[in-house]
Design an enzyme around this catalytic site. Structure first.
Site, PDB file in Angstrom:
ATOM      1  N   ASP A 200       0.858  -1.189   0.000  1.00 28.55           N
ATOM      2  CA  ASP A 200       0.000   0.000   0.000  1.00 28.55           C
ATOM      3  C   ASP A 200       0.896   1.242   0.000  1.00 28.55           C
ATOM      4  O   ASP A 200       1.578   1.541   0.984  1.00 28.55           O
ATOM      5  CB  ASP A 200      -0.910  -0.015   1.231  1.00 28.55           C
ATOM      6  N   ASP A 203       0.338   3.875   2.818  1.00 19.99           N
ATOM      7  CA  ASP A 203       0.830   3.413   4.125  1.00 19.99           C
ATOM      8  C   ASP A 203       2.354   3.461   4.169  1.00 19.99           C
ATOM      9  O   ASP A 203       2.950   3.817   5.197  1.00 19.99           O
ATOM     10  CB  ASP A 203       0.362   1.976   4.397  1.00 19.99           C
TER      11      ASP A 203
HETATM   12  C1  PRP Z   1      -4.063   3.728  -3.866  1.00 19.91           C
HETATM   13  C2  PRP Z   1      -3.155   4.372  -4.881  1.00 19.91           C
HETATM   14  C3  PRP Z   1      -4.112   4.720  -5.983  1.00 19.91           C
HETATM   15  C4  PRP Z   1      -5.110   3.599  -5.932  1.00 19.91           C
HETATM   16  C5  PRP Z   1      -4.818   2.643  -7.044  1.00 19.91           C
HETATM   17  O1  PRP Z   1      -4.735   4.671  -3.133  1.00 19.91           O
HETATM   18  O2  PRP Z   1      -2.433   5.458  -4.384  1.00 19.91           O
HETATM   19  O3  PRP Z   1      -4.752   5.974  -5.795  1.00 19.91           O
HETATM   20  O4  PRP Z   1      -4.924   2.942  -4.673  1.00 19.91           O
HETATM   21  O5  PRP Z   1      -5.762   1.651  -7.113  1.00 19.91           O
HETATM   22  P1  PRP Z   1      -6.788   1.529  -8.320  1.00 19.91           P
HETATM   23  O6  PRP Z   1      -5.999   1.682  -9.590  1.00 19.91           O
HETATM   24  O7  PRP Z   1      -7.340   0.128  -8.167  1.00 19.91           O
HETATM   25  O8  PRP Z   1      -7.849   2.563  -8.166  1.00 19.91           O
HETATM   26  P2  PRP Z   1      -5.688   4.281  -1.891  1.00 19.91           P
HETATM   27  O9  PRP Z   1      -7.088   4.110  -2.352  1.00 19.91           O
HETATM   28  O10 PRP Z   1      -5.075   3.137  -1.159  1.00 19.91           O
HETATM   29  O11 PRP Z   1      -5.690   5.587  -1.027  1.00 19.91           O
HETATM   30  P3  PRP Z   1      -4.484   6.327  -0.262  1.00 19.91           P
HETATM   31  O12 PRP Z   1      -3.600   6.932  -1.317  1.00 19.91           O
HETATM   32  O13 PRP Z   1      -5.199   7.357   0.525  1.00 19.91           O
HETATM   33  O14 PRP Z   1      -3.750   5.336   0.584  1.00 19.91           O
HETATM   34  N1  URA Z   2      -3.012   0.684  -4.088  1.00 18.20           N
HETATM   35  C1  URA Z   2      -1.797   0.494  -3.539  1.00 18.20           C
HETATM   36  O1  URA Z   2      -1.322   1.313  -2.757  1.00 18.20           O
HETATM   37  N2  URA Z   2      -1.130  -0.618  -3.867  1.00 18.20           N
HETATM   38  C2  URA Z   2      -1.605  -1.549  -4.718  1.00 18.20           C
HETATM   39  O2  URA Z   2      -0.930  -2.553  -4.987  1.00 18.20           O
HETATM   40  C3  URA Z   2      -2.882  -1.336  -5.273  1.00 18.20           C
HETATM   41  C4  URA Z   2      -3.567  -0.215  -4.944  1.00 18.20           C
END
Ligand code: PRP
Ligand code: URA
Length: 209
Positions: A200, A203
């Site tokens: 993630d 995170d």
């Molecule tokens: C993550 C990442 C993208 C998204 C990608 O964000 O930074 O924005 O997931 O996934 P997708 O292509 O399936 O949409 P997240 O939703 O985890 O939020 P965050 O950046 O607040 O941790």
């Molecule tokens: N968002 C993330 O941060 N990691 C992944 O692998 C997919 C979605």
């Protein structure tokens, strides 16, 4: 159809490899994100227009090429996209920064918008949308939908790691944009995480979880 550029530069490959390792500290991860953003941004800005201007060196007058002063907007997808902003601003310090807040619903994996604030003159700006991960593509597609609805048009998308599913979804929804990727990975797992990926990104950038 926009182009997809996957970087094969050794410095980018090396830095992304360290970011993938689960033992890499938050501090190192954040610094590497900035460095990779700079290296990628160097290439992604290759087509910025130049103009010839006359200057005077200590020796003589001469004509040189300078950036035409094109107005740029960097738009991170919150929150992980913030990790790319400092690196891009180091290259184009006069750029304005817009923000699109989206998170993936943990059950449906669909993006949910919670914030959107863009420069007022977004329709005039060359736009770089940044987010480290392109997994299902849902977040990038939705963010670019919002930006286009608010008048943005000349858009480039930059990310660290992309899954083939995300690239396909983004190209299908927005065939006009160029996509810059540091690494194209194998597939998505059942939780829609990129494999092998880096986990993630939000995170890992902010030490949450
Ligand atoms: C993550 C990442 C993208 C998204 C990608 O964000 O930074 O924005 O997931 O996934 P997708 O292509 O399936 O949409 P997240 O939703 O985890 O939020 P965050 O950046 O607040 O941790
Ligand atoms: N968002 C993330 O941060 N990691 C992944 O692998 C997919 C979605």
């Amino acid at each position: 159809m926009g182009k997809v550029y996957v970087f094969d530069h050794p410095l980018i490959q090396h830095k992304v490899a360290i970011m993938r390792e689960k033992g890499t500290s938050v501090k190192d991860f954040r610094e590497l994100a900035k460095e990779v953003a700079m290296l990628m941004g160097f290439e992604a800005t290759r087509d910025l227009p130049l103009e010839e201007v006359e200057i005077e060196t200590p020796i003589c007058k001469t004509k040189v090429n300078m950036l035409k002063g094109e107005d740029i907007a960097i738009i991170p997808i919150l929150r992980a996209g913030l990790g790319f902003v400092d690196g891009m601003l180091a290259l184009v310090p006069n750029a304005k920064v817009g923000h699109v807040g989206l998170y993936r619903d943990p059950e449906t994996h669909e993006p949910v918008e919670y914030y959107c604030k863009l420069p007022k003159d977004i329709e005039k700006r060359r736009i770089f949308v940044v987010d480290p991960m392109l997994a299902t593509g849902g977040s990038a597609v939705a963010a670019i939908d919002f930006i286009k609805k608010r008048g943005g048009s000349h858009i480039t998308f930059m990310c660290l790691i992309a899954a083939p599913e995300g690239i396909e979804a983004l190209q299908k929804a927005h065939p006009d944009i160029d996509i810059f990727i540091a690494a194209k990975d194998d597939h998505l797992n059942d939780d829609a995480y990129i494999v092998p990926g880096l986990g993630d990104a939000g995170d890992r950038l902010y030490g949450t979880k």
